[in-house]
Write an enzyme that holds these catalytic residues in place. Structure first.
Site, mmCIF file in Angstrom:
data_model
loop_
_atom_site.group_PDB
_atom_site.id
_atom_site.type_symbol
_atom_site.label_atom_id
_atom_site.label_comp_id
_atom_site.label_asym_id
_atom_site.label_seq_id
_atom_site.Cartn_x
_atom_site.Cartn_y
_atom_site.Cartn_z
ATOM 1 N N PRO A 86 0.781 -1.237 0.000
ATOM 2 C CA PRO A 86 0.000 0.000 0.000
ATOM 3 C C PRO A 86 0.817 1.294 0.000
ATOM 4 O O PRO A 86 0.236 2.370 -0.089
ATOM 5 C CB PRO A 86 -0.824 -0.111 1.282
ATOM 6 N N ASP A 109 4.128 2.808 -11.032
ATOM 7 C CA ASP A 109 2.837 3.462 -10.906
ATOM 8 C C ASP A 109 2.850 4.439 -9.756
ATOM 9 O O ASP A 109 3.603 4.255 -8.830
ATOM 10 C CB ASP A 109 1.817 2.386 -10.499
ATOM 11 N N LYS A 131 -1.389 6.336 -13.852
ATOM 12 C CA LYS A 131 -2.679 6.836 -14.336
ATOM 13 C C LYS A 131 -3.242 7.724 -13.235
ATOM 14 O O LYS A 131 -3.531 7.254 -12.149
ATOM 15 C CB LYS A 131 -3.662 5.684 -14.560
ATOM 16 N N GLY A 162 0.918 -0.872 -7.072
ATOM 17 C CA GLY A 162 0.447 -0.701 -5.696
ATOM 18 C C GLY A 162 -0.350 -1.925 -5.267
ATOM 19 O O GLY A 162 -1.016 -2.561 -6.082
ATOM 20 N N GLY A 163 -0.279 -2.263 -3.991
ATOM 21 C CA GLY A 163 -1.093 -3.351 -3.451
ATOM 22 C C GLY A 163 -0.743 -4.685 -4.063
ATOM 23 O O GLY A 163 0.428 -5.049 -4.186
ATOM 24 N N ASP A 164 -1.771 -5.431 -4.469
ATOM 25 C CA ASP A 164 -1.589 -6.714 -5.141
ATOM 26 C C ASP A 164 -1.910 -6.519 -6.631
ATOM 27 O O ASP A 164 -2.882 -5.855 -6.960
ATOM 28 C CB ASP A 164 -2.535 -7.761 -4.532
ATOM 29 N N THR A 192 -2.421 -6.201 -0.230
ATOM 30 C CA THR A 192 -3.428 -5.343 -0.862
ATOM 31 C C THR A 192 -3.956 -4.287 0.112
ATOM 32 O O THR A 192 -4.156 -4.554 1.299
ATOM 33 C CB THR A 192 -4.599 -6.177 -1.420
ATOM 34 N N MET A 246 -11.411 2.632 -4.802
ATOM 35 C CA MET A 246 -11.717 3.594 -5.872
ATOM 36 C C MET A 246 -13.104 4.209 -5.691
ATOM 37 O O MET A 246 -13.813 4.450 -6.668
ATOM 38 C CB MET A 246 -11.638 2.920 -7.257
HETATM 39 N N1 SAH Z 1 -3.945 -3.227 -6.586
HETATM 40 C C1 SAH Z 1 -4.263 -2.256 -5.541
HETATM 41 C C2 SAH Z 1 -5.559 -1.514 -5.840
HETATM 42 C C3 SAH Z 1 -5.530 -0.696 -7.106
HETATM 43 S S1 SAH Z 1 -6.995 0.238 -7.356
HETATM 44 C C4 SAH Z 1 -4.305 -2.978 -4.192
HETATM 45 O O1 SAH Z 1 -4.329 -4.204 -4.137
HETATM 46 O O2 SAH Z 1 -4.269 -2.274 -3.171
HETATM 47 C C5 SAH Z 1 -6.561 1.764 -6.592
HETATM 48 C C6 SAH Z 1 -7.315 1.915 -5.293
HETATM 49 O O3 SAH Z 1 -6.643 1.236 -4.256
HETATM 50 C C7 SAH Z 1 -7.424 3.346 -4.783
HETATM 51 O O4 SAH Z 1 -8.460 4.039 -5.417
HETATM 52 C C8 SAH Z 1 -7.702 3.115 -3.323
HETATM 53 O O5 SAH Z 1 -9.054 2.751 -3.134
HETATM 54 C C9 SAH Z 1 -6.859 1.886 -3.038
HETATM 55 N N2 SAH Z 1 -5.553 2.221 -2.445
HETATM 56 C C10 SAH Z 1 -4.355 1.894 -2.933
HETATM 57 N N3 SAH Z 1 -3.377 2.301 -2.103
HETATM 58 C C11 SAH Z 1 -3.975 2.895 -1.058
HETATM 59 C C12 SAH Z 1 -3.524 3.502 0.142
HETATM 60 N N4 SAH Z 1 -2.232 3.598 0.429
HETATM 61 N N5 SAH Z 1 -4.445 3.994 0.996
HETATM 62 C C13 SAH Z 1 -5.760 3.906 0.740
HETATM 63 N N6 SAH Z 1 -6.242 3.350 -0.386
HETATM 64 C C14 SAH Z 1 -5.371 2.836 -1.260
#
Ligand code: SAH
Length: 323
Positions: A86, A109, A131, A162-164, A192, A246
């Site tokens: 995150p 990203d 994006k 970001g995330g997974d 994630t 999102m």
């Molecule tokens: N693949 C990512 C999600 C991508 S979609 C995952 O698994 O986390 C992008 C959305 O992820 C953002 O609109 C928000 O809702 C969330 N997000 C990603 N990083 C974040 C963070 N540090 N804090 C809060 N929301 C986050």
């Protein structure tokens, strides 16, 4: 980079390395000013969100555009999708870190942990394909092409996300593009935000005696939108924690649809923005109030709707007496 005792730094240059450097300072709670004529989308995004200041000025020895690195002695290129977690660089996995360290090219990203790019070897090419919602963006087809082209040229390519990669990350599309081109591709899962943002606010997405599951949905379109495929009546009845990604713009419509479909209007809710970063923000309310409560919150943010988001979770006890 120059520092003074006021904990303020100026980063000279606006490329992907400057973004990594800026992110590293931001992680340490330092005020950052980027001085550059042009900046990557990730820096633009940080500036738009008020997390750093961009001073538009020519810098004498700003970093030059990097040349494509030659492959490091490998005959066959490859692509590795890395889930970066995150945002806190500590939440990148060990496997992800190792993949980054052996990459020739990193395609990144804005929501990836940019700080983890600050220590890459100077010859590694970093390409920012962020994006920005409603702003600058690189089309997905172009990202797919970049992955494939660099790999076919024999390079070891890391796609840092970001995330997974497979949670609203378009990882499936990128894997398919690589497979179609005959490029070997592997995926390293990531932490994630769907789970980590809640955790960073002290909210467990499941809790014995409170809820036996959690459901993650995308709020990129509101419930009445023709592109929405979610069954809000089913979600309202699910008895699981709802986690909305999102969904900053659509949160009001989503909460209204859930209450209309029978979800208790007093169900606790929380919004966690910039989770695991120094700029993290947590707002709490109920499914009826959270949209107003969080009206000043800007993306990226995760909404958590369910009893686990309530203040009295600990008194609910995980001892199993509460059904
Ligand atoms: N693949 C990512 C999600 C991508 S979609 C995952 O698994 O986390 C992008 C959305 O992820 C953002 O609109 C928000 O809702 C969330 N997000 C990603 N990083 C974040 C963070 N540090 N804090 C809060 N929301 C986050």
């Amino acid at each position: 980079v120059s520092t003074d005792i006021t904990r303020r730094v100026a980063v000279l240059g606006g490329d992907a390395r400057a973004a990594a450097e800026a992110s590293r300072w931001l992680d340490q709670g330092v005020d950052v000013t980027v001085v550059a004529a042009e900046v990557t989308a990730a820096i633009q995004d940080l500036a738009d969100r008020g997390l750093l200041v961009w001073v538009r000025a020519e810098v004498a020895d700003g970093p030059d555009r990097q040349d494509d690195p030659s492959p490091a002695g490998r005959s066959e290129g490859s692509v590795t999708l890395v889930g970066g977690g995150p945002g806190d660089p500590g939440l990148l996995t060990v496997a992800g870190r190792e993949a980054l360290e052996s990459a020739d090219v990193v395609i990144t990203d804005r929501l990836a942990p940019l700080t983890s790019l600050a220590t890459l070897r100077p010859e590694v090419r970093i390409i920012d394909v962020s994006k920005i919602p409603g702003g600058r963006s690189t089309p997905q087809e172009e990202i797919d092409c970049l992955l494939v082209e660099h790999a076919l040229a024999g390079r070891s390519v890391v796609r840092l996300k970001g995330g997974d990669p497979f949670v609203f990350g378009r990882g499936g599309e990128e894997v398919a593009a690589c497979e179609a081109a005959g490029v070997p591709v592997t995926v390293i899962p990531g932490v994630t935000s769907a789970v980590a943002a809640a955790a960073a606010a002290g909210i467990p997405v499941t809790h014995r005696g409170v809820t036996q599951g959690f459901t993650v949905i995308s709020g990129h379109v509101p419930p009445d939108h023709p592109d929405s495929t979610l069954d809000f009546a089913a979600l309202a009845r699910s008895g699981t924690t709802l986690v909305v990604l999102m969904g900053v713009r659509t949160l009001g419509a989503i909460c209204a649809a859930l209450v209309d479909a029978g979800l208790d209007a007093n169900t606790p809710a929380a919004v966690v923005a910039d989770a695991t970063r120094p700029s993290q923000q947590v707002v709490r309310g109920t499914v009826s109030t959270i949209d107003q409560d969080a009206r000043d919150v800007r993306p990226p943010a995760v909404a958590v709707i369910g009893d686990v988001a309530g203040p009295s979770l600990r008194s609910r006890s995980s001892l199993g007496t509460d059904r």
